[in-house]
Design a protein around this motif. Structure first.
Motif, PDB file in Angstrom:
ATOM      1  N   ALA A  73      -9.974  12.092 -19.246  1.00 18.24           N
ATOM      2  CA  ALA A  73      -8.719  12.680 -18.737  1.00 18.24           C
ATOM      3  C   ALA A  73      -8.887  11.864 -17.548  1.00 18.24           C
ATOM      4  O   ALA A  73      -7.781  12.076 -16.567  1.00 18.24           O
ATOM      5  N   GLY A  74      -9.645  10.911 -17.092  1.00 15.91           N
ATOM      6  CA  GLY A  74      -9.554  10.011 -15.802  1.00 15.91           C
ATOM      7  C   GLY A  74      -8.849   8.812 -15.756  1.00 15.91           C
ATOM      8  O   GLY A  74      -8.589   8.271 -14.624  1.00 15.91           O
ATOM      9  N   LEU A  75      -8.073   8.433 -16.992  1.00 12.37           N
ATOM     10  CA  LEU A  75      -7.542   7.303 -16.947  1.00 12.37           C
ATOM     11  C   LEU A  75      -6.425   6.970 -15.950  1.00 12.37           C
ATOM     12  O   LEU A  75      -5.985   5.917 -15.651  1.00 12.37           O
ATOM     13  N   TRP A  76      -5.647   8.033 -15.564  1.00 10.51           N
ATOM     14  CA  TRP A  76      -4.734   7.849 -14.680  1.00 10.51           C
ATOM     15  C   TRP A  76      -5.047   7.917 -13.219  1.00 10.51           C
ATOM     16  O   TRP A  76      -4.272   7.785 -12.152  1.00 10.51           O
ATOM     17  N   GLU A  77      -6.463   8.040 -13.024  1.00 11.52           N
ATOM     18  CA  GLU A  77      -6.858   8.382 -11.401  1.00 11.52           C
ATOM     19  C   GLU A  77      -6.476   7.046 -10.764  1.00 11.52           C
ATOM     20  O   GLU A  77      -6.055   7.063  -9.721  1.00 11.52           O
ATOM     21  N   ALA A  78      -6.625   5.833 -11.466  1.00 10.20           N
ATOM     22  CA  ALA A  78      -6.385   4.688 -10.586  1.00 10.20           C
ATOM     23  C   ALA A  78      -4.749   4.425 -10.093  1.00 10.20           C
ATOM     24  O   ALA A  78      -4.540   3.902  -9.255  1.00 10.20           O
ATOM     25  N   ALA A  79      -4.071   5.075 -10.967  1.00  9.41           N
ATOM     26  CA  ALA A  79      -2.481   5.189 -10.643  1.00  9.41           C
ATOM     27  C   ALA A  79      -2.182   6.203  -9.358  1.00  9.41           C
ATOM     28  O   ALA A  79      -1.819   5.566  -8.525  1.00  9.41           O
ATOM     29  N   GLU A  80      -3.079   7.249  -9.443  1.00  7.25           N
ATOM     30  CA  GLU A  80      -2.898   8.127  -8.412  1.00  7.25           C
ATOM     31  C   GLU A  80      -3.567   7.335  -7.025  1.00  7.25           C
ATOM     32  O   GLU A  80      -2.975   7.809  -6.182  1.00  7.25           O
ATOM     33  N   ALA A  81      -4.580   6.705  -7.066  1.00  7.36           N
ATOM     34  CA  ALA A  81      -5.216   6.212  -6.080  1.00  7.36           C
ATOM     35  C   ALA A  81      -4.535   5.108  -5.602  1.00  7.36           C
ATOM     36  O   ALA A  81      -4.649   4.441  -4.127  1.00  7.36           O
ATOM     37  N   THR A  82      -3.458   4.538  -6.184  1.00  7.86           N
ATOM     38  CA  THR A  82      -2.802   3.077  -5.827  1.00  7.86           C
ATOM     39  C   THR A  82      -1.328   3.456  -5.612  1.00  7.86           C
ATOM     40  O   THR A  82      -0.414   2.524  -5.800  1.00  7.86           O
ATOM     41  N   ALA A  83      -0.767   4.923  -5.622  1.00 12.04           N
ATOM     42  CA  ALA A  83       0.490   4.840  -5.847  1.00 12.04           C
ATOM     43  C   ALA A  83       1.396   4.778  -4.686  1.00 12.04           C
ATOM     44  O   ALA A  83       2.434   4.570  -4.528  1.00 12.04           O
ATOM     45  N   ASP A  84       0.613   4.263  -3.414  1.00 14.73           N
ATOM     46  CA  ASP A  84       1.492   3.979  -2.106  1.00 14.73           C
ATOM     47  C   ASP A  84       1.483   2.562  -2.039  1.00 14.73           C
ATOM     48  O   ASP A  84       2.196   2.014  -1.136  1.00 14.73           O
ATOM     49  N   ASP A  85       0.910   1.573  -2.867  1.00 16.08           N
ATOM     50  CA  ASP A  85       0.835   0.178  -2.422  1.00 16.08           C
ATOM     51  C   ASP A  85       0.850  -0.672  -3.859  1.00 16.08           C
ATOM     52  O   ASP A  85      -0.067  -0.576  -4.431  1.00 16.08           O
ATOM     53  N   ALA A  86       1.862  -1.429  -4.013  1.00 10.53           N
ATOM     54  CA  ALA A  86       1.785  -2.521  -5.212  1.00 10.53           C
ATOM     55  C   ALA A  86       0.649  -3.268  -5.291  1.00 10.53           C
ATOM     56  O   ALA A  86      -0.076  -3.586  -6.212  1.00 10.53           O
ATOM     57  N   LEU A  87       0.257  -3.755  -4.028  1.00 10.26           N
ATOM     58  CA  LEU A  87      -0.988  -4.709  -3.979  1.00 10.26           C
ATOM     59  C   LEU A  87      -2.170  -4.026  -4.596  1.00 10.26           C
ATOM     60  O   LEU A  87      -3.088  -4.530  -5.422  1.00 10.26           O
ATOM     61  N   CYS A 107       0.191 -11.369  -2.153  1.00 14.20           N
ATOM     62  CA  CYS A 107      -0.650 -11.782  -1.004  1.00 14.20           C
ATOM     63  C   CYS A 107      -0.335 -12.724  -0.187  1.00 14.20           C
ATOM     64  O   CYS A 107      -0.251 -12.736   1.306  1.00 14.20           O
ATOM     65  N   ALA A 108       0.513 -13.892  -0.853  1.00 18.14           N
ATOM     66  CA  ALA A 108       1.122 -14.953  -0.021  1.00 18.14           C
ATOM     67  C   ALA A 108       2.321 -14.435   1.000  1.00 18.14           C
ATOM     68  O   ALA A 108       2.434 -14.668   1.830  1.00 18.14           O
ATOM     69  N   GLU A 109       3.055 -13.389   0.383  1.00 14.35           N
ATOM     70  CA  GLU A 109       4.084 -12.804   1.043  1.00 14.35           C
ATOM     71  C   GLU A 109       3.781 -12.375   2.216  1.00 14.35           C
ATOM     72  O   GLU A 109       4.181 -12.122   3.133  1.00 14.35           O
ATOM     73  N   ARG A 110       2.433 -11.488   2.092  1.00  8.73           N
ATOM     74  CA  ARG A 110       1.877 -10.731   3.283  1.00  8.73           C
ATOM     75  C   ARG A 110       1.035 -11.407   4.108  1.00  8.73           C
ATOM     76  O   ARG A 110       0.475 -11.033   5.064  1.00  8.73           O
ATOM     77  N   GLY A 111       0.771 -12.731   3.738  1.00 10.80           N
ATOM     78  CA  GLY A 111      -0.260 -13.695   4.424  1.00 10.80           C
ATOM     79  C   GLY A 111      -1.578 -13.247   4.573  1.00 10.80           C
ATOM     80  O   GLY A 111      -2.376 -13.462   5.162  1.00 10.80           O
ATOM     81  N   PHE A 112      -2.089 -12.766   3.165  1.00  7.42           N
ATOM     82  CA  PHE A 112      -3.467 -12.506   3.064  1.00  7.42           C
ATOM     83  C   PHE A 112      -4.075 -13.351   2.224  1.00  7.42           C
ATOM     84  O   PHE A 112      -3.424 -13.940   1.227  1.00  7.42           O
ATOM     85  N   GLY A 113      -5.472 -13.388   2.225  1.00  2.48           N
ATOM     86  CA  GLY A 113      -6.203 -14.180   1.338  1.00  2.48           C
ATOM     87  C   GLY A 113      -6.519 -13.514   0.125  1.00  2.48           C
ATOM     88  O   GLY A 113      -7.285 -12.470   0.203  1.00  2.48           O
ATOM     89  N   PRO A 114      -6.276 -13.998  -1.117  1.00  2.00           N
ATOM     90  CA  PRO A 114      -6.272 -13.078  -2.286  1.00  2.00           C
ATOM     91  C   PRO A 114      -7.914 -12.715  -2.526  1.00  2.00           C
ATOM     92  O   PRO A 114      -7.835 -11.355  -3.040  1.00  2.00           O
ATOM     93  N   ALA A 115      -8.712 -13.331  -2.561  1.00  2.00           N
ATOM     94  CA  ALA A 115     -10.147 -12.983  -3.099  1.00  2.00           C
ATOM     95  C   ALA A 115     -10.667 -11.895  -2.066  1.00  2.00           C
ATOM     96  O   ALA A 115     -11.072 -10.863  -2.656  1.00  2.00           O
ATOM     97  N   ALA A 116     -10.562 -12.268  -0.773  1.00  2.00           N
ATOM     98  CA  ALA A 116     -11.270 -11.530   0.051  1.00  2.00           C
ATOM     99  C   ALA A 116     -10.396  -9.895   0.130  1.00  2.00           C
ATOM    100  O   ALA A 116     -10.857  -8.917   0.158  1.00  2.00           O
ATOM    101  N   THR A 117      -9.016 -10.207   0.030  1.00  2.00           N
ATOM    102  CA  THR A 117      -8.153  -8.764  -0.255  1.00  2.00           C
ATOM    103  C   THR A 117      -8.400  -7.959  -1.101  1.00  2.00           C
ATOM    104  O   THR A 117      -8.652  -6.730  -1.400  1.00  2.00           O
ATOM    105  N   TRP A 118      -8.557  -8.581  -2.415  1.00  2.00           N
ATOM    106  CA  TRP A 118      -8.925  -8.172  -3.622  1.00  2.00           C
ATOM    107  C   TRP A 118     -10.300  -7.279  -3.393  1.00  2.00           C
ATOM    108  O   TRP A 118     -10.329  -5.953  -3.952  1.00  2.00           O
ATOM    109  N   GLN A 119     -11.396  -7.808  -2.791  1.00  2.00           N
ATOM    110  CA  GLN A 119     -12.602  -7.348  -2.782  1.00  2.00           C
ATOM    111  C   GLN A 119     -12.359  -6.139  -1.922  1.00  2.00           C
ATOM    112  O   GLN A 119     -13.021  -4.953  -2.012  1.00  2.00           O
ATOM    113  N   SER A 120     -11.734  -6.011  -0.690  1.00  2.00           N
ATOM    114  CA  SER A 120     -11.520  -4.964   0.149  1.00  2.00           C
ATOM    115  C   SER A 120     -10.958  -3.856  -0.629  1.00  2.00           C
ATOM    116  O   SER A 120     -11.270  -2.689  -0.527  1.00  2.00           O
ATOM    117  N   LEU A 121     -10.003  -4.138  -1.557  1.00  2.00           N
ATOM    118  CA  LEU A 121      -9.188  -3.179  -2.166  1.00  2.00           C
ATOM    119  C   LEU A 121     -10.030  -2.298  -3.284  1.00  2.00           C
ATOM    120  O   LEU A 121      -9.855  -0.994  -3.413  1.00  2.00           O
TER     121      LEU A 121
END
Length: 263
Positions: free
Chosen positions: A143-157, A216-230
């Motif tokens: 039942a939990g496969l949609w949870e990731a979509a619910e947790a990220t519905a506010d932000d494409a990144l 990430c480039a559009e927002r001026g973020f470093g990709p690896a560090a941003t991914w780890q934080s997310l």
């Protein structure tokens, strides 16, 4: 003309698995033929429409799957994979309908193509289940496969970080061993289907990584560090080795992203 968002919403609100599969393929054809306006200004549903079967169970209530050697065990594994592919149709369509207006056409091209791939994968697995005397819906599913979509519905990144770059990337880690188990049981037909899915999913993870890096480039973020934080803030699970480093590298998801936060 119908907009991209309207067409995506229609796919998400289709409950019957075979109708959803056809709708996703039709969605892709309509986009490629220029029949959809690149506009995403309608709300996507919080949850897609799904059929009454399979019964959806919390992870802790799911029956333990047997090994891939017995026919019963192989049917259970194929059913679980069919459910993943079924939900993956909605994940790809929701990504387009929810966030497609924030990106250039190439993003939509890629993710509508992913949706069509997932629909094809579901069809292959469901057909294989039928060949083994079963069908999608015959067994309970996660039942939990949609949870990731619910947790990220506010932000494409966040969505790109979690769905293709964590969940689909995990498929790259585990699918080769699953293929080997099916081959070891003499089930070459199933092994060929999983090999096709594996090849396609390298491309899906690549699309996720590429567009994550673009945003990430559009927002001026470093990709690896941003991914780890997310991943730390939005993913409820943990990243566990072993990792299929070569397949991940082929998809552009190099160790600099995931090695430092793996458990």
């Amino acid at each position: 003309m119908t907009t991209l968002g309207e067409a995506a919403r229609a796919v998400l609100l289709t409950a019957d698995p075979h109708a959803k599969r056809r709708a996703a393929r039709g969605f892709a054809r309509a986009w490629r033929r220029g029949e959809l306006v690149h506009r995403c200004d309608v709300a996507m549903p919080d949850r897609p429409a799904w059929p009454e079967r399979p019964e959806l169970l919390a992870p802790g209530r799911m029956p333990r799957r047997r090994g891939g050697g017995s026919e019963r065990g192989r049917i259970a594994m194929l059913h679980a994979l069919a459910h993943i592919e079924f939900v993956a149709i909605d994940l790809a369509v929701d990504l387009v309908g929810r966030f497609g207006g924030e990106f250039p056409r190439g993003f939509v091209d890629d993710w509508i193509g992913v949706a069509a791939d997932e629909a094809m994968h579901f069809a292959l697995l469901d057909r294989r289940l039928a060949g083994l005397g079963s069908h999608y819906g015959a067994l309970p599913a996660h039942a939990g496969l949609w949870e990731a979509a619910e947790a990220t519905a506010d932000d494409a990144l966040a969505r790109l970080a979690i769905v293709p770059m964590v969940l689909e990337a995990r498929g790259l880690d585990v699918t080769p061993a699953t293929i080997d188990r099916f081959r070891g049981a003499g089930d070459e037909a199933s092994a060929r289907i999983l090999s096709r899915i594996y090849t396609d999913e390298i491309r899906h993870v690549s699309a996720g990584t590429r567009w994550f890096n673009w945003l990430c480039a559009e927002r001026g973020f470093g990709p690896a560090a941003t991914w780890q934080s997310l991943v730390k803030s939005r993913f409820r699970g943990v990243l566990k080795p072993p990792f299929n480093d070569s397949a991940r590298r082929d998809a552009g998801l190099t160790q600099e992203y995931y090695a430092v936060i793996a458990s």
